[in-house]
Design a protein around this motif. Structure first.
Motif, mmCIF file in Angstrom:
data_model
loop_
_atom_site.group_PDB
_atom_site.id
_atom_site.type_symbol
_atom_site.label_atom_id
_atom_site.label_comp_id
_atom_site.label_asym_id
_atom_site.label_seq_id
_atom_site.Cartn_x
_atom_site.Cartn_y
_atom_site.Cartn_z
ATOM 1 N N HIS A 76 52.639 19.464 -0.214
ATOM 2 C CA HIS A 76 53.016 18.119 0.203
ATOM 3 C C HIS A 76 54.470 17.838 -0.149
ATOM 4 O O HIS A 76 54.923 18.209 -1.225
ATOM 5 N N ALA A 95 48.854 11.949 -1.789
ATOM 6 C CA ALA A 95 48.733 13.233 -1.091
ATOM 7 C C ALA A 95 47.282 13.384 -0.648
ATOM 8 O O ALA A 95 46.370 13.180 -1.440
ATOM 9 N N ALA A 113 54.592 17.229 8.174
ATOM 10 C CA ALA A 113 53.606 16.533 7.352
ATOM 11 C C ALA A 113 53.404 15.194 8.058
ATOM 12 O O ALA A 113 54.352 14.629 8.602
ATOM 13 N N PRO A 135 58.373 20.200 0.011
ATOM 14 C CA PRO A 135 57.513 20.880 -0.950
ATOM 15 C C PRO A 135 58.227 22.060 -1.616
ATOM 16 O O PRO A 135 58.888 22.848 -0.944
ATOM 17 N N VAL A 156 50.217 11.075 2.807
ATOM 18 C CA VAL A 156 50.946 12.191 3.391
ATOM 19 C C VAL A 156 50.087 13.461 3.337
ATOM 20 O O VAL A 156 49.438 13.741 2.329
ATOM 21 N N THR A 157 50.060 14.194 4.444
ATOM 22 C CA THR A 157 49.336 15.466 4.501
ATOM 23 C C THR A 157 50.262 16.591 4.028
ATOM 24 O O THR A 157 51.484 16.419 3.986
ATOM 25 N N PRO A 158 49.707 17.776 3.735
ATOM 26 C CA PRO A 158 50.581 18.915 3.459
ATOM 27 C C PRO A 158 51.296 19.348 4.740
ATOM 28 O O PRO A 158 50.874 18.988 5.848
#
Length: 160
Positions: A76, A95, A113, A135, A156-158
């Protein structure tokens, strides 16, 4: 005075063991960088078009490899949503969706992301900027956040 406020935010995040953003792609002291990962100099970061619907907002945060060599990202991005005074918004960032997979970015390639937040309450604060640390990197970029108010946390997504 604004620089001291941001420095205090960064210091507080470091002490809390959380994300460690800095300003304008400057390295964060003590940050660990992935030796096989993308370097700050390789990445261009931008917030793509905001997609509204039923009180929700979604926007891709795009990381593009602007260099001539491949690199990787995993996990993330670290984010801080700021108001017009440079203060962080109260909801923070969450996350979601696990640690993610390693994404290889060939030259010119991009990873995304997805950001999500709501705008359903009348008294939500307005966001002005987004402090983004990719990240695995110890450097951040400040982006304008033209999407207006943010109610509660931003999810937030990875990267994918």
């Amino acid at each position: 005075m604004r620089g001291f406020r941001i420095a205090g935010i960064v210091g507080g995040l470091l002490l809390a063991g959380g994300a460690a953003p800095a300003l304008a792609r400057e390295p964060v002291p003590g940050a660990v960088e992935d030796p096989g990962g993308c370097s700050p100099a390789q990445l261009d970061v931008r917030l793509d078009r905001v997609d509204p619907g039923a009180g929700n907002r979604y926007a891709p945060l795009v990381f593009t490899n602007g260099s001539g060599a491949g690199c990787t990202l995993r996990g993330h991005p670290a984010l801080v949503v700021l108001d017009a005074s440079g203060d962080p918004l109260p909801g923070g960032v969450l996350a979601v969706e696990g640690p993610g997979e390693t994404v290889t970015l060939e030259p010119g390639g991009s990873a995304r992301a997805v950001l999500h937040w709501t705008v359903t309450a009348d008294d939500c604060p307005d966001a002005s900027a987004l402090l983004v640390t990719p990240p695995g990197l110890g450097a951040a970029t400040t982006l304008p956040f033209p999407a207006g108010r943010v109610c509660g946390a931003l999810d937030v997504t990875p990267v994918r």
